[in-house]
Design an enzyme around this catalytic site. Sequence first.
Site, PDB file in Angstrom:
ATOM      1  N   SER A 110       3.619  11.523  48.618  1.00 24.98           N
ATOM      2  CA  SER A 110       3.262  10.818  49.852  1.00 24.98           C
ATOM      3  C   SER A 110       1.963  10.087  49.894  1.00 24.98           C
ATOM      4  CB  SER A 110       3.017  11.767  51.141  1.00 24.98           C
ATOM      5  OG  SER A 110       2.862  11.135  52.146  1.00 24.98           O
ATOM      6  N   GLY A 111       1.940   9.076  50.590  1.00 18.41           N
ATOM      7  CA  GLY A 111       0.688   8.276  50.642  1.00 18.41           C
ATOM      8  C   GLY A 111       0.829   6.675  50.566  1.00 18.41           C
TER       9      GLY A 111
ATOM     10  N   LYS B 232       8.934  17.364  51.522  1.00 16.13           N
ATOM     11  CA  LYS B 232       8.613  15.979  51.449  1.00 16.13           C
ATOM     12  C   LYS B 232       9.531  15.307  52.900  1.00 16.13           C
ATOM     13  CE  LYS B 232       6.799  11.875  51.431  1.00 16.13           C
ATOM     14  NZ  LYS B 232       7.578  10.785  51.649  1.00 16.13           N
TER      15      LYS B 232
ATOM     16  N   HIS C 102       7.938  16.541  55.760  1.00 14.04           N
ATOM     17  CA  HIS C 102       6.839  16.051  55.915  1.00 14.04           C
ATOM     18  C   HIS C 102       7.049  14.618  56.794  1.00 14.04           C
ATOM     19  CE1 HIS C 102       4.372  12.528  54.723  1.00 14.04           C
ATOM     20  NE2 HIS C 102       3.527  13.274  54.515  1.00 14.04           N
ATOM     21  N   ASN C 103       8.097  13.998  56.366  1.00 10.91           N
ATOM     22  CA  ASN C 103       8.394  12.667  57.045  1.00 10.91           C
ATOM     23  C   ASN C 103       9.236  12.882  58.444  1.00 10.91           C
ATOM     24  OD1 ASN C 103       7.886  11.789  54.441  1.00 10.91           O
ATOM     25  ND2 ASN C 103       9.710  10.324  54.316  1.00 10.91           N
TER      26      ASN C 103
ATOM     27  N   GLU D  50       6.008  13.372  60.460  1.00  9.37           N
ATOM     28  CA  GLU D  50       5.366  12.074  60.388  1.00  9.37           C
ATOM     29  C   GLU D  50       5.818  11.291  61.534  1.00  9.37           C
ATOM     30  OE1 GLU D  50       5.189   9.865  56.392  1.00  9.37           O
ATOM     31  OE2 GLU D  50       6.517   8.516  57.447  1.00  9.37           O
TER      32      GLU D  50
ATOM     33  N   ARG E 267      13.704   6.150  68.026  1.00  7.51           N
ATOM     34  CA  ARG E 267      13.914   4.967  67.099  1.00  7.51           C
ATOM     35  C   ARG E 267      15.176   4.364  67.508  1.00  7.51           C
ATOM     36  NH1 ARG E 267      11.042   5.760  61.061  1.00  7.51           N
ATOM     37  NH2 ARG E 267       9.020   6.872  61.850  1.00  7.51           N
TER      38      ARG E 267
ATOM     39  N   ARG F  83      31.054  30.750  77.492  1.00  7.56           N
ATOM     40  CA  ARG F  83      31.997  31.027  76.342  1.00  7.56           C
ATOM     41  C   ARG F  83      32.804  32.025  76.251  1.00  7.56           C
ATOM     42  NH1 ARG F  83      29.085  32.697  72.335  1.00  7.56           N
ATOM     43  NH2 ARG F  83      30.286  31.709  70.697  1.00  7.56           N
TER      44      ARG F  83
HETATM   45  C1  6PG Z   1       4.777   8.628  52.821  1.00  5.56           C
HETATM   46  C2  6PG Z   1       5.832   8.137  53.586  1.00  5.56           C
HETATM   47  C3  6PG Z   1       6.964   7.185  52.662  1.00  5.56           C
HETATM   48  C4  6PG Z   1       7.483   6.174  53.651  1.00  5.56           C
HETATM   49  C5  6PG Z   1       8.484   6.821  54.874  1.00  5.56           C
HETATM   50  C6  6PG Z   1       8.855   5.772  55.492  1.00  5.56           C
HETATM   51  O1  6PG Z   1       4.852  10.064  52.903  1.00  5.56           O
HETATM   52  O2  6PG Z   1       4.370   8.121  52.089  1.00  5.56           O
HETATM   53  O3  6PG Z   1       6.690   8.975  54.658  1.00  5.56           O
HETATM   54  O4  6PG Z   1       7.541   8.318  52.136  1.00  5.56           O
HETATM   55  O5  6PG Z   1       6.679   5.492  54.393  1.00  5.56           O
HETATM   56  O6  6PG Z   1       9.652   7.203  53.985  1.00  5.56           O
HETATM   57  O7  6PG Z   1      10.070   6.327  56.187  1.00  5.56           O
HETATM   58  P1  6PG Z   1      10.836   5.649  57.318  1.00  5.56           P
HETATM   59  O8  6PG Z   1      11.353   4.082  56.736  1.00  5.56           O
HETATM   60  O9  6PG Z   1      12.080   6.167  57.415  1.00  5.56           O
HETATM   61  O10 6PG Z   1      10.084   5.467  58.533  1.00  5.56           O
END
Ligand code: 6PG
Length: 633
Positions: free
Chosen positions: A299-300, A354, A357-358, A361, A455, A607
């Site tokens: 990431s970064g 990861k 993480h996203n 994010e 989104r 149910r």
């Molecule tokens: C990171 C980002 C990178 C990427 C995303 C974008 O940690 O550097 O997460 O991996 O920018 O995957 O994801 P989307 O296109 O799904 O927003």
Amino acid sequence: MSVIKEDIIFIMGVSGVGKSTIGNILSKSLNIPFFDGDDYHPESNVLKMSQGQPLNDDDRIGWLKTLNKLAINQSKNKGCIIVCSALKEFYRDILTVNIQNNSKWVFLHGSFNQITDRINNREGHFMSSDLLKSQFDILEEPKNAIKIDISLTPNKILEVIKKELLKKSEFGLFGLGVMGKSISRNLANKGFDISLFNRHVDGLEEDVAITFKNEFEELSTALPFSDIESFVNSLETPRKIMLMVNAGKIVDYVIEDLLPFLSKGDILIDGGNSNYHKTKERFDYLKSKNIHFIGAGVSGGEEGALKGPSIMPGGSKEEYKYIQPFLEAIAAKDDNNLPCCTHIGTEGSGHFVKMVHNGIEYVEMQLLAEIYTILTKQGNNPNQIATILESWQNTANSYLLEITIDILRKKEGDDWLVNKIMDKAGNKGTGNWTTITTAQLGIPSTMIASALFARYISFYKDERVAADHKFKSDFEAKLNLNNDDLLGAYQFARIINHYQGFRLINQASVSYDWDLNLSELSRIWTNGCIIKSDLMVELVTVFKTTNNLLTSDVIVEKIKSLKPSIKKVVSECVLNELAIPNLSESINFLNSFAVADSSANVIQAQRDYFGAHTYQRKNDESKKFYHTNWKNN
Ligand code: 6PG
């Protein structure tokens, strides 16, 4: 450098440095043909030289082209050694047309006096000092050659050349897209010997590796390739190759392309955003071929990859040791100067974390977008919003807050750029996978799902425009909110987001037996990655005593103090018809979670009514299941 079949080794230097002698013995030692460039001069050049006249560029060009043809032909066979003065850079460019990737240069180097003495001491040889001086005058020293002092004995020179030619790279980078290039430069800046590979696609991806290598000083010793076999052979064993290619099928194609040339114990590292299930499959497949596989989340973005990303490698711990020095050297450093890279766990755990993480994010981004919506509705322009967000940096700083401030300040002409950007949010799939996974593992990471769906809704631009007209009323929004309310709501929602994300990771750790360390994971997310923040720094300590944020006294106290703000902000927004799916999800989650008696009793009864699914009773400690015939009262 490493010598491989098809390599053309050029030995260069002014007249009298001993090029032919060295070329001859090197040719015998490597068992490849030797050609003396002097034998290929046209008669006119031979005549000029015999009259003691120096050759000019025009005299040389045809001769260099002849040697280039010879080199190209030889590169299709065993390769060869060609000796040639090649004093200027552009001469060397002509010599290596179409064979840049497999040309190696040896530069025999001596002083003017040393060479004059040498020539004049040779029986039957004489060289005018003017002729030699004319060569020194035009000599442009090569940057990427093995430079050797001619005062060494021929045998010693041979030894040095062979050692350098046979030297292998420590680490290979496969795929030179934006991230691959940044990681390569980062590795080279840390002093590693690397080999670079990028495929050749006619008209689309041509000479990518060599062009890239020539662009950056730090890559002067890197070896560029567009041929897979040569790339693999240029690496020390066990080979360590990092794949920086797009996630998906292409990773499998690349693995298949590499496999015939790999040997037992080599290590492939997938540095893309691959699906963790696929990583596990690839891990097992490659294990059956005696090749190790590490799925590493990185990431970064472009800048992070160059200056220090956060790296999340998953796979066998033993194999990790081989790649640890490389990955930890290029990773960002935390506040204690420790690398933001650690062995995460086995199998696909690196790509799993990861992925989450996203997901986190996505929520962090969505929350800032919602705050922007509210502040815009309150009449602030982007610059004014940036100023407000700037004041939040003391208490709630994060990388995403910082970049949002920059984004909001960016103007294009008279207007802010953000106002001109189409409001349709894209995605590459990791948020989608996190949402699927959280459902599969039975963890309610509701905010990630809601950020993803926000989104998706944004993507219905045309339908949204039509609906805007259809549902329009003369309702006028009046938001009774101040800066503290918004900051408090934002902080509240971020805590719930982190709770949900880490809860999901913890569940995976249990379900897959990964034994993940949440404190260590949050530590490697304190720098280099997109979700680095002051909150993340706090979590490193919190996770030392619990894996569940909502059991931490510190966190509970924070949530309690922030709750009035989120309630007020969400209520005001709903009343004023503002879309704040993530902010509202955060308080809805806490309201659903921090409640001893929920409404799930009604669901259970329903149910049981239509499907005889049975239910348990609150006052029955035996946990027995009951079924009721609901129609007979
Ligand atoms: C990171 C980002 C990178 C990427 C995303 C974008 O940690 O550097 O997460 O991996 O920018 O995957 O994801 P989307 O296109 O799904 O927003």
